[in-house]
Design an enzyme around this catalytic site. Structure first.
Site, PDB file in Angstrom:
ATOM      1  N   ARG A  51      -6.641 -41.427 -28.260  1.00 54.50           N
ATOM      2  CA  ARG A  51      -6.934 -41.889 -26.887  1.00 54.50           C
ATOM      3  C   ARG A  51      -5.769 -41.150 -25.807  1.00 54.50           C
ATOM      4  NH1 ARG A  51      -2.471 -39.360 -26.955  1.00 54.50           N
ATOM      5  NH2 ARG A  51      -1.779 -40.190 -24.557  1.00 54.50           N
ATOM      6  N   GLY A  52      -6.210 -41.218 -24.922  1.00 59.24           N
ATOM      7  CA  GLY A  52      -6.163 -40.120 -23.422  1.00 59.24           C
ATOM      8  C   GLY A  52      -7.231 -39.911 -23.217  1.00 59.24           C
ATOM      9  N   ARG A  96     -11.740 -49.695 -23.846  1.00 60.81           N
ATOM     10  CA  ARG A  96     -10.806 -49.628 -23.413  1.00 60.81           C
ATOM     11  C   ARG A  96     -11.247 -49.690 -21.726  1.00 60.81           C
ATOM     12  NH1 ARG A  96      -5.811 -45.939 -24.681  1.00 60.81           N
ATOM     13  NH2 ARG A  96      -4.753 -47.677 -23.763  1.00 60.81           N
ATOM     14  N   ASP A 243      -5.282 -41.838 -15.868  1.00 58.75           N
ATOM     15  CA  ASP A 243      -7.221 -42.087 -16.107  1.00 58.75           C
ATOM     16  C   ASP A 243      -7.213 -42.473 -15.252  1.00 58.75           C
ATOM     17  OD1 ASP A 243      -3.925 -42.994 -17.873  1.00 58.75           O
ATOM     18  OD2 ASP A 243      -5.636 -43.167 -19.600  1.00 58.75           O
ATOM     19  N   LYS A 254      -0.041 -44.403 -17.138  1.00 58.38           N
ATOM     20  CA  LYS A 254       0.568 -44.986 -18.228  1.00 58.38           C
ATOM     21  C   LYS A 254       1.778 -45.620 -17.216  1.00 58.38           C
ATOM     22  CE  LYS A 254      -0.342 -45.627 -22.001  1.00 58.38           C
ATOM     23  NZ  LYS A 254      -0.537 -46.602 -22.167  1.00 58.38           N
TER      24      LYS A 254
HETATM   25  O1  MRU Z   1      -2.949 -45.737 -23.778  1.00 67.40           O
HETATM   26  P1  MRU Z   1      -3.445 -43.950 -23.916  1.00 67.40           P
HETATM   27  O2  MRU Z   1      -2.661 -43.287 -24.849  1.00 67.40           O
HETATM   28  O3  MRU Z   1      -4.924 -43.346 -24.044  1.00 67.40           O
HETATM   29  O4  MRU Z   1      -2.727 -43.064 -22.401  1.00 67.40           O
HETATM   30  C1  MRU Z   1      -2.893 -41.848 -21.947  1.00 67.40           C
HETATM   31  C2  MRU Z   1      -2.294 -41.749 -20.481  1.00 67.40           C
HETATM   32  O5  MRU Z   1      -1.660 -43.047 -20.162  1.00 67.40           O
HETATM   33  C3  MRU Z   1      -2.886 -39.881 -20.022  1.00 67.40           C
HETATM   34  O6  MRU Z   1      -1.294 -40.047 -19.362  1.00 67.40           O
HETATM   35  C4  MRU Z   1      -3.828 -40.115 -19.394  1.00 67.40           C
HETATM   36  O7  MRU Z   1      -4.712 -40.750 -19.977  1.00 67.40           O
HETATM   37  C5  MRU Z   1      -4.312 -38.823 -19.398  1.00 67.40           C
HETATM   38  S1  MRU Z   1      -4.415 -38.093 -20.428  1.00 67.40           S
HETATM   39  C6  MRU Z   1      -4.700 -36.036 -19.995  1.00 67.40           C
END
Ligand code: MRU
Length: 351
Positions: A51-52, A96, A243, A254
């Site tokens: 994730r991320g 996603r 994102d 997030k």
């Molecule tokens: O749902 P996730 O854990 O994939 O969400 C991640 C985030 O919101 C991060 O802050 C974002 O992807 C930036 S990662 C460098």
């Protein structure tokens, strides 16, 4: 500027498969998992084993190679092979919807597929090489983001972050936590406050883990505490990841990030977004156009598998929110720090 050496590598292509840290197992174990088919990669992205935004981009690039290896077993003509592979790539990006990096990296692989006149085997090699290139570039880009960001971190600062935009959200080093790592390399008196980040607790489970592993002081707080510590003067700046960033600077991150940004504005605390250029989606004008992922209701109704609310309650679980550009002090990229007016600074960058 001193360089910070992080021990963490989140995802890596090994010969014929993708090796990644299984992020569903934190903090109990730090285990690697081998992803060997395209469908396994789809599921790994959807279930958040990886994730991320930048990390799922690389996972997407690897996923295309995995699908290519599977299709190669069917002895298709090059044209049929390319057509089927593009269908698989388009399916992979539906795992996603919010992080544009997944789409961006898969598009990079699709460009190679479309251009190729080579044999199926040569095309697979090209896709592997490109996947590796994107992996290495991700780390280099994060280090640049980190170094630019470190320039705006005051000496001895306490930096609040939300979710995990760290080494574990990228191939390594991190975006928001890349800023922390670069700043810490030169000033070991800085520290981090990490929001827990309900419902998936990426702050508690992931940000604290990676900062402890790298020896950077971190204090865990629950999401509702940020204004309290801001009012007390205990937070000097906020740095978060993103994102998807729209053409006007509105930034999806997030769920809960928007609340932090409003509170930072009220308390006059700088609020920075750290993200690579691949997170900027110039095809959309404002954050209203960003698709927000709706996730399983179980994430809200349970904690560690235990139900925390009455049966029959209504649930809504958006995974992300959009912070309006007016609340953002600067967007830290590998090309420098963008400042308002973002519509201009972003369009100048992509000219
Ligand atoms: O749902 P996730 O854990 O994939 O969400 C991640 C985030 O919101 C991060 O802050 C974002 O992807 C930036 S990662 C460098």
């Amino acid at each position: 500027m001193a360089e910070f050496k992080s021990k963490i590598r989140t995802i890596e292509w090994i010969d014929t498969y993708s090796k990644m840290v299984d992020q569903t197992k934190f903090p109990e174990t730090f285990e690697y998992i081998d992803i060997k088919t395209g469908q396994e990669m789809f599921d790994a992205i959807q279930t958040m084993i990886v994730r991320g935004a930048p990390a799922i981009g690389i996972a997407g690039a690897h996923g295309v190679v995995l699908y290519a290896q599977e299709l190669a077993k069917y002895n298709l003509s090059l044209e049929e092979f390319k057509k089927e592979l593009i269908k698989k790539a388009d399916y992979l990006v539906t795992s996603r919807p919010t992080a544009v990096n997944l789409y961006w990296a898969v598009e990079k692989q699709k460009e190679i597929i479309k251009k190729s006149n080579a044999s199926v085997e040569e095309l697979i090699d090209e896709l592997k090489i490109n996947g590796k290139k994107l992996e290495f570039e991700d780390i280099e880009i994060n280090k640049k983001i980190g170094d630019y960001g470190a320039m705006v971190v005051p000496k001895g600062a306490t930096i609040l972050t939300h979710c995990n935009a760290g080494a574990l959200a990228t191939v390594g080093y991190g975006t928001a936590l890349g800023v922390v790592r670069s700043a810490f390399a030169n000033d070991s008196t800085i520290q981090v406050f990490a929001d827990e980040t309900r419902p998936r607790q990426q702050g508690a489970r992931i940000t604290t883990l990676e900062l402890v592993m790298d020896g950077i002081p971190v204090t865990l707080i629950t999401d509702g505490m940020c204004s309290y510590f801001m009012k007390k003067g205990m937070i000097d700046m906020v740095v978060v990841g993103a994102d998807r960033i729209a053409g006007n600077g509105d930034s999806a991150n997030k769920i809960g990030t928007y609340t932090v940004a409003i509170s930072a504005k009220y308390h006059n605390i700088p609020f920075y977004v750290a993200a690579p250029l691949s997170t900027i989606d110039t095809s959309i004008k404002t954050g209203d156009e960003i698709i927000i992922e709706e996730r399983s209701h179980d994430e809200v109704t349970t904690i560690n598998g235990k139900r925390i609310c009455a049966e029959g309650v209504n649930i809504i679980n958006p995974g992300f929110d959009v912070t309006p550009h007016e609340l953002i002090t600067g967007i830290i990229t590998e090309k420098g720090i963008l400042k308002p007016d973002y519509k201009n600074s972003i369009s100048n960058l992509f000219k």
